[in-house]
Each structure stands twice: as C-alpha cells, then as structure tokens.
Write an enzyme that holds these catalytic residues in place. Structure first.
Site, PDB file in Angstrom:
ATOM      1  N   LYS A  71       0.862  -1.184   0.000  1.00 16.45           N
ATOM      2  CA  LYS A  71       0.000   0.000   0.000  1.00 16.45           C
ATOM      3  C   LYS A  71       0.898   1.234   0.000  1.00 16.45           C
ATOM      4  O   LYS A  71       1.827   1.321   0.802  1.00 16.45           O
ATOM      5  CB  LYS A  71      -0.856  -0.042   1.273  1.00 16.45           C
ATOM      6  CG  LYS A  71      -2.057   0.871   1.249  1.00 16.45           C
ATOM      7  CD  LYS A  71      -2.868   0.692   2.524  1.00 16.45           C
ATOM      8  CE  LYS A  71      -3.900   1.793   2.634  1.00 16.45           C
ATOM      9  NZ  LYS A  71      -4.341   1.999   3.997  1.00 16.45           N
ATOM     10  N   HIS A 103      -0.252   4.549   0.206  1.00 19.77           N
ATOM     11  CA  HIS A 103      -0.836   5.736   0.837  1.00 19.77           C
ATOM     12  C   HIS A 103      -1.282   5.370   2.256  1.00 19.77           C
ATOM     13  O   HIS A 103      -1.078   4.223   2.684  1.00 19.77           O
ATOM     14  CB  HIS A 103      -2.020   6.242   0.010  1.00 19.77           C
ATOM     15  CG  HIS A 103      -3.104   5.219  -0.129  1.00 19.77           C
ATOM     16  ND1 HIS A 103      -3.030   4.170  -1.017  1.00 19.77           N
ATOM     17  CD2 HIS A 103      -4.257   5.044   0.549  1.00 19.77           C
ATOM     18  CE1 HIS A 103      -4.117   3.422  -0.902  1.00 19.77           C
ATOM     19  NE2 HIS A 103      -4.872   3.924   0.048  1.00 19.77           N
TER      20      HIS A 103
END
Ligand code: OMP
Length: 233
Positions: free
Chosen positions: A113, A115
C-alpha cells in the site's frame, strides 16, 4: 500407531464433518492428483473457526511448554493465514491470559500500500521480534519459503511454523520421476532454516482417524496415495 490426542481427534472430526477435509479427486499446486484435500478457507462458520483456533492454540501451547518454541508475534500469510493467525492469537489469550494476553498478530498484504499508513504489513511491526508463522497446509513448502522471506525483509526473526496439516509428501523430483524415494518438505525446511515446525495433523493421523468417518473406499485411496508420495524421512 498411538491414538490421537483428544484435541487432534476433535479437530479431525470437525474438519471431516464440517466438509473442510474432503475426499474425491483434487489437483494440487504440485499437479499431483490427490484423493483428499484440506481447504482452510472452509472454516468460515463460527463453530468451525473455534475448532481450528482451539487446535492451533493447543498445538502452540504444547510446543511452547516443551521449550521448542518462543515467539512474540503470530503471523498469518495472506490470504488464508490471516483469519487463522488472528483467531489463534485470540484463542491463546483466552486459554492462558497470563502467558499470552499480550501476544500480537500480524499479516502481510499481497499488494504493497503506498498511501495512508503504507507498507506491506498489517498489525504488529515485525522488526526485531520473534515471529511464529501460522499457515494451513505444507505440501512442498513453497508458500512457507515466501512467508519467511517477507518476514526477514521486515527485520523479523522467524521462530517457527505451525500448520494445520502436514501432507508428509516427498518433494517433487527434479526429473519428474516420483517413484523414487525423496525427502519431505517439512524436513527440508527445518534443515534449511533451522526452525521448529509443528503440524496439528499429519497424513498418518488422517488415515488413522478417518476410519469410521469416511467410506472404506476413500480410506483405501488415501492409503494408496500415501504409499506413492510419502517422503522417506
Ligand atoms: P506449500 O507446501 O508451502 O507450497 O503450500 C501448500 C499450499 O497448497 C497450501 O498453502 C494450499 O494453498 C494448497 N493446498 C491446500 O490448501 N490443501 C491441500 O490439501 C493441498 C494443497 C496443495 O495444493 O498442495
């Protein structure tokens, strides 16, 4: 063969009655055609989830008490390992809050991921911690090697592995000739990484325990499969 301990017998019964351990004809990741298949994704009903989390917790407590296993974090490789590790952590704390009340869990993302909190790991950070991998089945050990590499990349120290089922199979031969004796996936992993590996059930346990719970035809086919693919160690 010695009788299965009560928690193992209960787990095997729940697996067969819950349809998690199935008999028929199944193609494995290795392309071998197996007369039985254990699908940990099928423990989705509350009573079955309790059956598997209890079995993992009891297996882990036994290994811990014997002095062979010390860990800080229970790690479940995505995806099937995630509910297994989470439920096992919860059950450990329930069964023995004094010893396991502060044990943590974590798991990996299949896709990193970029963000929000970011990263590859959800749950307890692995850096510098002793990690116990909780996973479903060992056949060739490939998925376990991948999990070990991920944990080490995050700075974790792999302390051991617990699986629900050791299929006791020899590694597929490089030349494709499976008629020759060969070493087990579990034995090779133990040697390669120097870590303890525990299984709640083995194929021997299944064959012993399935009598009376499965048809004589299924017992026979499973015995034939064992005779063909069982590892030499
Ligand atoms: P490795 O032995 O680490 O490659 O992992 C075996 C994997 O095969 C498991 O994690 C499952 O995805 C799958 N599998 C089962 O789930 N149940 C079985 O009975 C047999 C297999 C398999 O394909 O060998």
């Amino acid at each position: 063969m010695a009788a299965l301990s009560p928690y193992k017998a209960d787990f095997l019964k729940a697996s067969i009655e819950g349809g998690v351990l199935k008999f028929g004809s199944f193609e494995l990741k290795s392309k071998r055609i197996s007369p039985y298949f254990f699908n940990a994704g099928d423990f989705y009903r509350a009573d079955l989830l309790q059956a598997i989390s209890t079995a993992y917790a009891k297996c882990i407590i036994e290994a811990h008490k014997s002095g062979q296993l010390d860990f800080d974090i229970v790690f479940g490789p995505a995806y099937k390992g995630i509910p297994l590790a989470t439920a096992a952590t919860d059950k450990l704390a329930q069964l023995d809050p004094e010893t396991y009340g502060k044990i943590c869990y974590s798991f990996d993302r299949k896709e990193a991921k970029d963000h929000g909190e970011g990263g590859n790991i959800v749950g307890a950070p692995l850096k510098g911690k002793r990690i116990l991998i909780v996973d479903d089945v060992i056949t060739a050990g490939t998925a376990k090697r991948e999990a070990i590499a991920k944990i080490e990349k995050e700075g974790g120290i792999v302390a051991g592995i617990v699986v629900a089922l050791d299929r006791m199979e020899k590694l597929p031969a490089a030349d494709g000739d499976d008629s020759k004796p060969g070493p087990s996936a579990m034995g090779e992993l133990r040697k390669e990484y120097g870590i303890p590996i525990f299984a709640i059930l083995t194929l021997d346990d299944i064959i012993e325990g399935m009598r009376g719970l499965a048809s004589p035809e299924d017992v026979k086919k499973t015995e034939e499969y064992r005779a063909k693919y069982k590892a030499s160690d």
